[in-house]
Structures are given as C-alpha cells and as structure tokens.
Design a protein around this motif. Structure first.
Motif, PDB file in Angstrom:
ATOM      1  N   TYR A 142      84.919  21.312 -22.123  1.00 43.84           N
ATOM      2  CA  TYR A 142      85.762  21.331 -23.323  1.00 43.84           C
ATOM      3  C   TYR A 142      85.544  20.537 -24.653  1.00 43.84           C
ATOM      4  CZ  TYR A 142      86.953  16.543 -21.254  1.00 43.84           C
ATOM      5  OH  TYR A 142      86.697  15.160 -20.882  1.00 43.84           O
ATOM      6  N   LEU A 143      86.378  20.513 -25.589  1.00 46.01           N
ATOM      7  CA  LEU A 143      85.702  20.099 -26.832  1.00 46.01           C
ATOM      8  C   LEU A 143      86.795  19.011 -27.270  1.00 46.01           C
ATOM      9  CD1 LEU A 143      84.405  22.896 -28.966  1.00 46.01           C
ATOM     10  CD2 LEU A 143      83.083  21.012 -28.487  1.00 46.01           C
ATOM     11  N   VAL A 144      86.423  17.787 -27.772  1.00 52.17           N
ATOM     12  CA  VAL A 144      87.183  16.490 -28.406  1.00 52.17           C
ATOM     13  C   VAL A 144      87.077  16.239 -29.615  1.00 52.17           C
ATOM     14  CG1 VAL A 144      87.824  15.847 -25.923  1.00 52.17           C
ATOM     15  CG2 VAL A 144      86.226  14.847 -27.240  1.00 52.17           C
ATOM     16  N   LEU A 145      87.948  15.730 -30.355  1.00 44.44           N
ATOM     17  CA  LEU A 145      87.985  15.235 -31.536  1.00 44.44           C
ATOM     18  C   LEU A 145      88.949  14.153 -31.739  1.00 44.44           C
ATOM     19  CD1 LEU A 145      86.508  14.792 -34.355  1.00 44.44           C
ATOM     20  CD2 LEU A 145      88.059  16.285 -35.371  1.00 44.44           C
ATOM     21  N   GLU A 146      88.861  13.033 -31.754  1.00 42.46           N
ATOM     22  CA  GLU A 146      89.881  11.928 -31.726  1.00 42.46           C
ATOM     23  C   GLU A 146      90.717  12.126 -30.530  1.00 42.46           C
ATOM     24  OE1 GLU A 146      91.818  11.683 -35.612  1.00 42.46           O
ATOM     25  OE2 GLU A 146      89.846  11.159 -36.700  1.00 42.46           O
ATOM     26  N   ASN A 147      91.948  12.372 -30.841  1.00 44.59           N
ATOM     27  CA  ASN A 147      93.095  12.705 -29.653  1.00 44.59           C
ATOM     28  C   ASN A 147      93.253  14.400 -29.631  1.00 44.59           C
ATOM     29  OD1 ASN A 147      94.344  12.326 -32.026  1.00 44.59           O
ATOM     30  ND2 ASN A 147      96.158  11.292 -31.242  1.00 44.59           N
ATOM     31  N   TYR A 148      92.585  15.078 -30.037  1.00 49.49           N
ATOM     32  CA  TYR A 148      92.759  16.632 -30.029  1.00 49.49           C
ATOM     33  C   TYR A 148      91.685  16.998 -28.906  1.00 49.49           C
ATOM     34  CZ  TYR A 148      95.112  15.987 -34.591  1.00 49.49           C
ATOM     35  OH  TYR A 148      96.160  15.803 -35.369  1.00 49.49           O
ATOM     36  N   VAL A 149      92.364  17.924 -28.112  1.00 46.28           N
ATOM     37  CA  VAL A 149      91.486  18.373 -27.065  1.00 46.28           C
ATOM     38  C   VAL A 149      91.480  19.647 -26.822  1.00 46.28           C
ATOM     39  CG1 VAL A 149      91.115  18.206 -24.374  1.00 46.28           C
ATOM     40  CG2 VAL A 149      91.952  16.244 -25.843  1.00 46.28           C
ATOM     41  N   SER A 150      90.392  20.566 -26.466  1.00 42.30           N
ATOM     42  CA  SER A 150      90.675  21.905 -26.370  1.00 42.30           C
ATOM     43  C   SER A 150      90.983  22.249 -24.995  1.00 42.30           C
ATOM     44  CB  SER A 150      89.148  22.567 -26.741  1.00 42.30           C
ATOM     45  OG  SER A 150      88.451  22.359 -25.540  1.00 42.30           O
ATOM     46  N   ASN A 151      91.133  23.498 -25.042  1.00 43.91           N
ATOM     47  CA  ASN A 151      91.233  24.216 -23.516  1.00 43.91           C
ATOM     48  C   ASN A 151      90.158  23.847 -22.834  1.00 43.91           C
ATOM     49  OD1 ASN A 151      89.715  26.091 -25.655  1.00 43.91           O
ATOM     50  ND2 ASN A 151      89.751  27.448 -23.764  1.00 43.91           N
ATOM     51  N   VAL A 152      90.309  24.081 -21.570  1.00 41.65           N
ATOM     52  CA  VAL A 152      89.013  23.744 -20.734  1.00 41.65           C
ATOM     53  C   VAL A 152      88.518  25.098 -20.052  1.00 41.65           C
ATOM     54  CG1 VAL A 152      88.605  22.813 -18.501  1.00 41.65           C
ATOM     55  CG2 VAL A 152      90.099  21.484 -19.814  1.00 41.65           C
ATOM     56  N   VAL A 153      87.210  25.064 -20.103  1.00 40.92           N
ATOM     57  CA  VAL A 153      86.478  26.422 -19.311  1.00 40.92           C
ATOM     58  C   VAL A 153      85.858  25.926 -18.073  1.00 40.92           C
ATOM     59  CG1 VAL A 153      85.007  28.347 -19.855  1.00 40.92           C
ATOM     60  CG2 VAL A 153      86.232  27.539 -21.628  1.00 40.92           C
ATOM     61  N   GLY A 154      85.791  26.767 -17.082  1.00 46.07           N
ATOM     62  CA  GLY A 154      85.172  26.307 -15.814  1.00 46.07           C
ATOM     63  C   GLY A 154      84.081  27.344 -15.752  1.00 46.07           C
ATOM     64  N   LEU A 155      83.242  26.922 -15.088  1.00 44.82           N
ATOM     65  CA  LEU A 155      82.068  27.899 -14.846  1.00 44.82           C
ATOM     66  C   LEU A 155      81.714  28.121 -13.508  1.00 44.82           C
ATOM     67  CD1 LEU A 155      79.080  26.093 -17.247  1.00 44.82           C
ATOM     68  CD2 LEU A 155      80.794  28.096 -17.684  1.00 44.82           C
ATOM     69  N   ASP A 156      81.853  29.387 -12.821  1.00 43.05           N
ATOM     70  CA  ASP A 156      81.756  29.781 -11.564  1.00 43.05           C
ATOM     71  C   ASP A 156      80.231  30.107 -11.552  1.00 43.05           C
ATOM     72  OD1 ASP A 156      81.390  31.111  -9.244  1.00 43.05           O
ATOM     73  OD2 ASP A 156      83.450  32.194  -9.178  1.00 43.05           O
ATOM     74  N   LEU A 157      79.379  28.931 -10.961  1.00 43.53           N
ATOM     75  CA  LEU A 157      77.952  29.497 -10.887  1.00 43.53           C
ATOM     76  C   LEU A 157      77.655  30.403  -9.821  1.00 43.53           C
ATOM     77  CD1 LEU A 157      76.570  25.711 -11.504  1.00 43.53           C
ATOM     78  CD2 LEU A 157      77.348  27.670 -13.276  1.00 43.53           C
ATOM     79  N   VAL A 158      78.341  30.936  -8.962  1.00 44.45           N
ATOM     80  CA  VAL A 158      78.043  31.690  -8.029  1.00 44.45           C
ATOM     81  C   VAL A 158      78.170  33.206  -8.348  1.00 44.45           C
ATOM     82  CG1 VAL A 158      78.650  32.586  -5.546  1.00 44.45           C
ATOM     83  CG2 VAL A 158      78.793  30.454  -5.983  1.00 44.45           C
ATOM     84  N   ASP A 159      79.208  33.267  -9.296  1.00 46.32           N
ATOM     85  CA  ASP A 159      79.258  34.701  -9.932  1.00 46.32           C
ATOM     86  C   ASP A 159      78.655  34.607 -11.501  1.00 46.32           C
ATOM     87  OD1 ASP A 159      80.554  35.870  -7.767  1.00 46.32           O
ATOM     88  OD2 ASP A 159      82.494  35.624  -8.564  1.00 46.32           O
ATOM     89  N   ARG A 160      78.142  33.701 -11.766  1.00 43.20           N
ATOM     90  CA  ARG A 160      77.721  33.423 -13.242  1.00 43.20           C
ATOM     91  C   ARG A 160      78.690  33.940 -14.164  1.00 43.20           C
ATOM     92  NH1 ARG A 160      73.733  34.547  -9.332  1.00 43.20           N
ATOM     93  NH2 ARG A 160      71.755  33.128  -9.632  1.00 43.20           N
ATOM     94  N   ARG A 161      79.892  33.457 -14.025  1.00 45.18           N
ATOM     95  CA  ARG A 161      80.847  33.702 -15.229  1.00 45.18           C
ATOM     96  C   ARG A 161      81.784  32.502 -15.650  1.00 45.18           C
ATOM     97  NH1 ARG A 161      85.956  34.892 -13.218  1.00 45.18           N
ATOM     98  NH2 ARG A 161      86.399  34.329 -11.125  1.00 45.18           N
ATOM     99  N   ALA A 162      82.442  32.577 -16.837  1.00 43.77           N
ATOM    100  CA  ALA A 162      83.234  31.410 -17.255  1.00 43.77           C
ATOM    101  C   ALA A 162      84.627  32.019 -16.875  1.00 43.77           C
ATOM    102  CB  ALA A 162      83.156  31.522 -18.870  1.00 43.77           C
ATOM    103  N   VAL A 163      85.573  30.851 -16.565  1.00 46.92           N
ATOM    104  CA  VAL A 163      86.739  31.067 -15.951  1.00 46.92           C
ATOM    105  C   VAL A 163      87.625  30.221 -16.940  1.00 46.92           C
ATOM    106  CG1 VAL A 163      88.340  30.553 -14.234  1.00 46.92           C
ATOM    107  CG2 VAL A 163      85.982  31.236 -13.785  1.00 46.92           C
ATOM    108  N   PRO A 164      88.309  30.849 -17.741  1.00 48.65           N
ATOM    109  CA  PRO A 164      89.330  30.301 -18.918  1.00 48.65           C
ATOM    110  C   PRO A 164      90.674  29.474 -18.193  1.00 48.65           C
ATOM    111  CG  PRO A 164      89.279  32.445 -19.272  1.00 48.65           C
ATOM    112  CD  PRO A 164      88.371  32.344 -18.190  1.00 48.65           C
ATOM    113  N   PHE A 165      90.839  28.394 -18.626  1.00 47.52           N
ATOM    114  CA  PHE A 165      92.009  27.685 -18.051  1.00 47.52           C
ATOM    115  C   PHE A 165      92.952  27.620 -19.277  1.00 47.52           C
ATOM    116  CE2 PHE A 165      88.989  26.492 -14.993  1.00 47.52           C
ATOM    117  CZ  PHE A 165      89.740  26.584 -13.689  1.00 47.52           C
TER     118      PHE A 165
END
Length: 165
Positions: A142-165
């Motif tokens: 995820y990305l941050v700046l001060e007290n602002y936080v982005s959405n979280v993205v997970g990485l499934d390394l078995v299927d080699r894909r990003a999982v958005p949260f």
C-alpha cells in the motif's frame, strides 16, 4: 528484506486507477506480477493520489513524497521506500521534499473534504526476494502520505497475480 526499485515515473499511465473523491485519497493497482521459481518477485504498480490542496502545498513534489510499504507475512518482514528517484541530482537539493510540517497532532485519518485538490501519479517497478508462499496472498502493499493510506493490494505468488482489497 532486500529490495530493488527501478526509476519511478510521475506521469499518467493507461493503467492508473481512478480516485473516488470523498472516499479515498490514494488508489493503488498492481498491473504485473512476475515470480520466479526461487521466489524472486517483480511487480509493476500504478497509483493516483488526490489530496486537499493544504496537504499538497506542504511538498515540493507530491509524487516523490509518497511511501510504498511492502509486507511479506510469510517472512514476517518487509520494507518501505519513498517514491523518490535518488539517482537524479538537482542544483537545489530536493531530497528534503517537505516545505512545511503539518499541524500536530495529526487526526487518525486524513480529511477528504476540501475546496481545492492537488494530485500526483506514481508508477514503478519493484523487485524483492519472497519466502515460499504459505498464505495466499502472502505479500501486501500500500501507499501512504502523512495520515492518508491507499487501498491494500495482496500478491498471490502461487497464481502470480494481484488481489485487490
């Protein structure tokens, strides 16, 4: 955790996600995940950030102020890196990006209400060595700046894909 970053870009990219005004300030997407047999991971990310102008005015460059956080839950390790290209040398030292500090104490979350906004795009490629995945996903970013936080993205390394949260 050892990691490498390629030079960050700060221009609009076709894969840049939209920020939903009033609901978020930073939106992150991972557009490509490559994971070798020895679990060397390389990912390409794009982000769009839109902050109230009073936050944006505190920085020389909003794109270079964001911090990318990567957490590998299987290794209990991770790293954080500022989206700043340190290989570029300017006549004026811009390693200090903050023009003026925010008023303290910061509220728990950054306000999404404002009359004026300032935005930035950030895209880049990050690589690191991951542990053999036990969890799916096993790496989160995820990305941050001060007290602002982005959405979280997970990485499934078995299927080699990003999982958005």
């Amino acid at each position: 955790m050892k990691f490498e970053v390629q030079p960050f870009g700060y221009s609009h990219d076709p894969d840049v996600p939209d920020v939903e005004m009033g609901k978020e300030s930073i939106r992150l997407t991972v557009t490509e995940v490559v994971c070798s047999e020895d679990h060397q991971v390389e990912l390409r990310f794009c982000a769009n950030a839109l902050f109230p102008a009073e936050v944006g005015w505190r920085y020389h460059s909003l794109g270079e102020a964001l911090v990318l956080v990567v957490n590998d839950v299987d290794q209990h390790d991770g790293f954080a890196v500022r989206t700043y290209n340190s290989f570029i040398r300017f006549e004026q030292d811009l390693t200090i990006n903050l023009k003026s500090p925010p008023a303290l104490p910061l509220p728990p979350r950054g306000s999404l209400k404002a009359n004026d906004f300032q935005g930035a795009f950030v895209n880049g490629v990050v690589s690191f060595q991951a542990a053999p995945p036990v969890h799916r996903p096993s790496v989160f970013l995820y990305l941050v700046l001060e007290n602002y936080v982005s959405n979280v993205v997970g990485l499934d390394l078995v299927d080699r894909r990003a999982v958005p949260f």
